[in-house]
Design a protein around this motif. Structure first.
Motif, short mmCIF file in Angstrom:
data_model
loop_
_atom_site.label_atom_id
_atom_site.label_comp_id
_atom_site.label_asym_id
_atom_site.label_seq_id
_atom_site.Cartn_x
_atom_site.Cartn_y
_atom_site.Cartn_z
N GLU A 98 0.84 -1.20 0.00
CA GLU A 98 0.00 0.00 0.00
C GLU A 98 0.87 1.26 0.00
O GLU A 98 1.35 1.69 1.05
N ARG A 101 0.58 4.39 2.43
CA ARG A 101 1.21 4.51 3.76
C ARG A 101 2.36 5.51 3.77
O ARG A 101 2.76 5.99 4.82
N ASP A 183 12.28 -9.01 2.18
CA ASP A 183 11.00 -9.70 2.32
C ASP A 183 11.25 -11.21 2.26
O ASP A 183 12.14 -11.67 1.55
C1 LIG Z 1 1.08 -6.86 4.68
S1 LIG Z 1 2.58 -6.85 3.79
C2 LIG Z 1 3.05 -5.13 3.97
C3 LIG Z 1 3.94 -4.67 2.86
C4 LIG Z 1 4.44 -3.23 2.95
N1 LIG Z 1 5.19 -3.04 4.17
C5 LIG Z 1 3.31 -2.22 2.90
O1 LIG Z 1 3.03 -1.59 3.92
O2 LIG Z 1 2.72 -2.04 1.85
C6 LIG Z 1 3.70 -7.68 4.90
C7 LIG Z 1 4.96 -8.15 4.24
O3 LIG Z 1 5.88 -8.60 5.25
C8 LIG Z 1 6.56 -9.73 4.77
N2 LIG Z 1 7.11 -10.47 5.92
C9 LIG Z 1 6.41 -11.12 6.88
N3 LIG Z 1 7.26 -11.68 7.77
C10 LIG Z 1 8.53 -11.38 7.37
C11 LIG Z 1 9.82 -11.69 7.87
N4 LIG Z 1 9.99 -12.42 8.97
N5 LIG Z 1 10.90 -11.22 7.20
C12 LIG Z 1 10.73 -10.48 6.07
N6 LIG Z 1 9.51 -10.17 5.55
C13 LIG Z 1 8.43 -10.61 6.18
C14 LIG Z 1 5.50 -10.47 3.99
O4 LIG Z 1 6.08 -11.39 3.07
C15 LIG Z 1 4.76 -9.33 3.31
O5 LIG Z 1 5.28 -9.04 2.04
#
Ligand SMILES: C[S@@+](CC[C@H](N)C(=O)[O-])C[C@H]1O[C@@H](n2cnc3c(N)ncnc32)[C@H](O)[C@@H]1O
Length: 334
Positions: A98, A101, A183
């Motif tokens: 998004e 943000r 990620d």
């Molecule tokens: C809901 S998305 C939010 C993406 C972005 N931060 C935004 O606000 O648009 C959450 C992201 O965190 C990543 N993620 C979750 N756990 C993680 C971890 N332990 N290490 C790296 N990335 C992670 C997921 O793969 C996903 O792409």
């Protein structure tokens, strides 16, 4: 009704009532329908609990092509296409990206750059496709408040953000000289399937968000960021070390920590507290997360009883500075 008093049924009903009501009439109706539908619940229950989540199911159904119609049409499509939907639910994860943000991060990013007298090197942990790594490429419309845009304009419709309290909205956009993300599964803004998946995660009524997403992914494609595949706890230190020396490093994250267990969050918090206190090169840390996901930071974010209203909490170096709309649609400075 037989077969509908299960944990999955409760989960879908609660998702409809708490998350979608008032925001997505279609998802509200579909999730209420699922919560009372023994046949669909039985299909969902063949998946592991973590993969039964409503957002994943709804996104997968959209990805496979469910018509945006009433529950009867939804149900019949799901029954006909279950194998394809299931396969998406087994292989994809919720990774909503998004760009909106950036509107709630921008005041802090601009203030950090101005205070330090240096341009920014951005490190986003949990970056998805990286659309939040371009705060200098978007236009903003704060209300009340100014509108801002990069020199030459932006291909992305202005990010609208309602303002309350003394938000330090900048008069110009900060300079970003380096952008990198981590990620578990970086999505590729140049890959058609990844783009379709990101689009499927935007709720159907939120057409302006879908339009914004498509335009923001164009910005990402034009100048792709450095995206590292891996766990944020393993990768954040080496990535920070790669940032150019003449920039101020900001590590930030948005809607990510809910995916970590308690141990992972504690480890990340401790790493960030160390990095922000580093004598040689202190980094700045911006956290934009739901209530309660980063408990244990001094002055931080345990919610008081009755405080939960779906908004996120914005923190700078562990100190709560604002409450925000989760997609960046509002910011209340504290
Ligand atoms: C809901 S998305 C939010 C993406 C972005 N931060 C935004 O606000 O648009 C959450 C992201 O965190 C990543 N993620 C979750 N756990 C993680 C971890 N332990 N290490 C790296 N990335 C992670 C997921 O793969 C996903 O792409």
């Amino acid at each position: 009704m037989a077969g509908t008093d299960t944990a999955t049924s409760v989960r879908y009903r609660s998702f409809a009532e708490v998350e979608t009501r008032g925001y997505s009439p279609l998802y509200d109706a579909w999730c209420m329908g699922v919560s009372g539908d023994g046949e669909l619940l039985a299909l969902l229950d063949t998946l592991p609990p973590a993969r039964r989540q409503p957002v994943l199911f709804l996104g997968a159904a959209r990805f496979v092509g469910v018509p945006l119609g009433d529950y009867a049409a939804f149900r019949s499509f799901v029954l006909d296409s279950w194998d394809a939907i299931r396969s998406v639910m087994e292989t994809r994860a919720t990774q909503t990206n998004e760009a909106g943000r950036c509107a709630v991060l921008l005041p802090s990013l601009a203030a950090i750059s101005a205070d330090e007298g240096r341009p920014l090197a951005l490190v986003e942990v949990g970056a998805s496709a990286g659309a939040c790594l371009y705060p200098d490429r978007y236009a903003y419309s704060y209300s009340p408040g100014p509108s801002l845009q990069p020199p030459g304009g932006s291909p992305v419709p202005p990010l609208d953000c309602t303002v309350a309290g003394p938000v330090p909205v900048p008069s110009s956009l900060p300079e970003v000289v380096w952008r990198a993300g981590i990620d578990l599964n970086p999505l590729d803004a140049g890959d058609d399937d990844d783009v379709r998946w990101l689009e499927a995660l935007v709720w159907p009524e939120h057409r302006f968000r879908a339009e914004r997403l498509r335009a923001a992914l164009g910005v990402v494609r034009a100048e792709p960021p450095l995206l590292i595949r891996g766990d944020l706890n393993e990768q954040v230190l080496p990535l920070v070390a790669r940032a150019p020396a003449d920039a101020v490093v900001v590590v930030f994250h948005s809607a990510v920590l809910a995916y970590l267990d308690r141990e992972g969050r504690d480890r990340f918090r401790d790493t960030m507290i160390r990095l922000t206190a580093d004598r040689e090169r202190p980094v700045h840390w911006l956290s934009h997360e739901g209530y309660g996901t980063l408990a244990g930071v001094p002055d931080a974010m345990e919610k008081a009883p009755g405080e939960e209203d779906g908004r996120f909490v914005l923190q700078h170096n562990g100190v709560t500075i604002a409450r925000t709309g989760p997609h960046g649609q509002s910011i209340e400075w504290l």
